[in-house]
Enzyme design. Structure first.
Site, mmCIF file in Angstrom:
data_model
loop_
_atom_site.group_PDB
_atom_site.id
_atom_site.type_symbol
_atom_site.label_atom_id
_atom_site.label_comp_id
_atom_site.label_asym_id
_atom_site.label_seq_id
_atom_site.Cartn_x
_atom_site.Cartn_y
_atom_site.Cartn_z
ATOM 1 C CG HIS A 153 18.525 -11.724 -28.169
ATOM 2 N ND1 HIS A 153 17.668 -11.811 -29.234
ATOM 3 C CD2 HIS A 153 17.915 -10.904 -27.259
ATOM 4 C CE1 HIS A 153 16.600 -11.077 -28.992
ATOM 5 N NE2 HIS A 153 16.726 -10.505 -27.811
ATOM 6 C CG ASP A 197 10.448 -8.614 -24.784
ATOM 7 O OD1 ASP A 197 11.546 -8.064 -24.616
ATOM 8 O OD2 ASP A 197 10.265 -9.519 -25.625
ATOM 9 C CG HIS A 198 12.592 -11.304 -22.147
ATOM 10 N ND1 HIS A 198 12.407 -12.659 -22.316
ATOM 11 C CD2 HIS A 198 12.436 -10.741 -23.377
ATOM 12 C CE1 HIS A 198 12.155 -12.899 -23.598
ATOM 13 N NE2 HIS A 198 12.168 -11.754 -24.252
ATOM 14 C CG HIS A 229 15.510 -7.024 -25.406
ATOM 15 N ND1 HIS A 229 15.837 -7.943 -26.377
ATOM 16 C CD2 HIS A 229 15.989 -5.824 -25.835
ATOM 17 C CE1 HIS A 229 16.499 -7.319 -27.356
ATOM 18 N NE2 HIS A 229 16.605 -6.042 -27.047
ATOM 19 C CG HIS A 234 9.537 -14.417 -27.205
ATOM 20 N ND1 HIS A 234 9.841 -13.857 -28.422
ATOM 21 C CD2 HIS A 234 9.955 -13.522 -26.288
ATOM 22 C CE1 HIS A 234 10.416 -12.674 -28.245
ATOM 23 N NE2 HIS A 234 10.495 -12.456 -26.954
ATOM 24 C CG HIS A 270 17.381 -11.111 -23.152
ATOM 25 N ND1 HIS A 270 16.399 -12.073 -23.103
ATOM 26 C CD2 HIS A 270 16.974 -10.214 -24.101
ATOM 27 C CE1 HIS A 270 15.458 -11.792 -23.986
ATOM 28 N NE2 HIS A 270 15.775 -10.658 -24.596
HETATM 29 ZN ZN LIG Z 1 15.113 -9.919 -26.527
HETATM 30 ZN ZN LIG Z 2 11.778 -10.908 -26.221
#
Ligand SMILES: [Zn+2]
Ligand SMILES: [Zn+2]
Length: 313
Positions: A190, A104-105, A102, A278, A100
């Site tokens: 999410h 951080d990903h 975000h 995570h 996804h």
């Molecule tokens: Zn996320």
């Molecule tokens: Zn995350």
């Protein structure tokens, strides 16, 4: 300890709490021919932190499955290229799967392509994930055009853009299949991200599922049914790193899965090994491995691995 032997050790242990693979000096990248046996899958946790803030203890979320000399990267958190170098798998890149959008990903999605190319990439990379992956890829190339143009001319490199093929996923189901793996995905829960995926990799020797970021998800449980390994995000509710009642607090508790619940999900899915990753929080405040393990153990009697960067499973 060699990769395969280490994995056997892990899977035979009843309750697992293990140290990172890189206990000493980082390994040098391996020549493709020297990597794992043709049909043995290596799963390496490249980064195990949750959230966008860089951490001193863990790198941004990312994993890689390597089979033979072919690498399948799942998520591209901050520092993924260097983590691949430390793990000795830089240079194996063939596919990228983004769960996804975000940061951080996906913060190093483009950077991984750019840095692999700036080193040695001359072959196709397919990338997979929710929209607008194709536009993000295009814009990344535009942003980095000065470097791309100079290196093409100066270093005689093949143009990068034709090597990269983004594929946007819009729903759960089949993703891709090659001679080594079958990849399927499920839409997970999410909010407020419009579309977030979990991925399942059916490899020649085992099945591995990645939850991505999600609240408890029935789709994920269905996707993970009977899997050998489930890598699941983990939240420790007593130590949520945000002020109660704040927007960030609400996001964290509504969008992630308490680690006790992660154990229940692993149990309902009937997986053999649960890998916690995570981590929220990731270091501040500190939650010990024993605390993560004990919480996950409440509802799951199978193998549990508390993830660390560069741990190979
Ligand atoms: Zn996320
Ligand atoms: Zn995350």
């Amino acid at each position: 300890m060699a990769g395969v032997k280490r994995r056997d050790f892990l899977l035979q242990s009843a309750a697992l709490l293990v140290a990172p693979l890189a206990s000493g000096a980082p390994r040098a990248p391996l020549a493709p021919a020297a990597r794992s046996a043709p049909h043995t899958s290596r799963l390496i946790l490249l980064g195990t932190a949750g959230g966008p803030t860089p951490k001193t203890t863990r790198s941004g979320p990312s994993q890689i499955i390597v089979i033979g000399s072919r690498g399948y990267v799942i998520d591209c958190g901050d520092g993924v290229a260097r983590q691949m170098m430390l793990a000795g798998v830089f240079g194996t890149l063939r596919h990228i799967f983004i769960t996804h959008h975000h940061s951080d990903h996906n913060a190093d999605y483009g950077n991984l392509l750019l840095l692999e190319w700036g080193t040695h990439l001359t072959t196709t990379v397919d990338t997979w994930g929710p929209p607008p992956l194709a536009r993000m890829t295009k814009l990344f190339f535009e942003m980095n055009e000065p470097d791309l143009k100079v290196r093409e001319k100066d270093e005689g490199r093949l143009p990068l853009k034709p090597l990269v093929h983004p594929h946007e996923l819009h729903r759960g189901g089949s993703v891709m299949k090659d001679d080594l793996v079958t990849v399927t995905c499920a839409v997970v829960d999410h909010p407020l991200v419009p579309l977030a995926f979990a991925y399942r990799f059916d490899c020649p020797d085992r099945s591995i599922v990645f939850s991505g970021d999600t609240h408890r998800s029935e789709n994920l449980i269905a996707l993970a049914k009977g899997a050998d390994v489930l890598v699941h995000e983990s939240l420790y509710p007593p130590a949520v790193p945000a002020a109660e009642g704040s927007a960030l607090f609400t996001h964290i508790v509504n969008s992630h899965t308490p680690v006790e619940e992660v154990g229940r999900i692993a149990s309902e899915a009937g997986v053999k090994t649960l890998v916690l990753s995570h981590f929220v929080p990731s270091g501040n405040p500190v939650v010990t491995d024993e605390q993560w393990l004990a919480a996950a153990r409440t509802h799951f009697s199978g193998n549990i691995v508390v993830g660390h960067d560069l741990l190979e499973i």
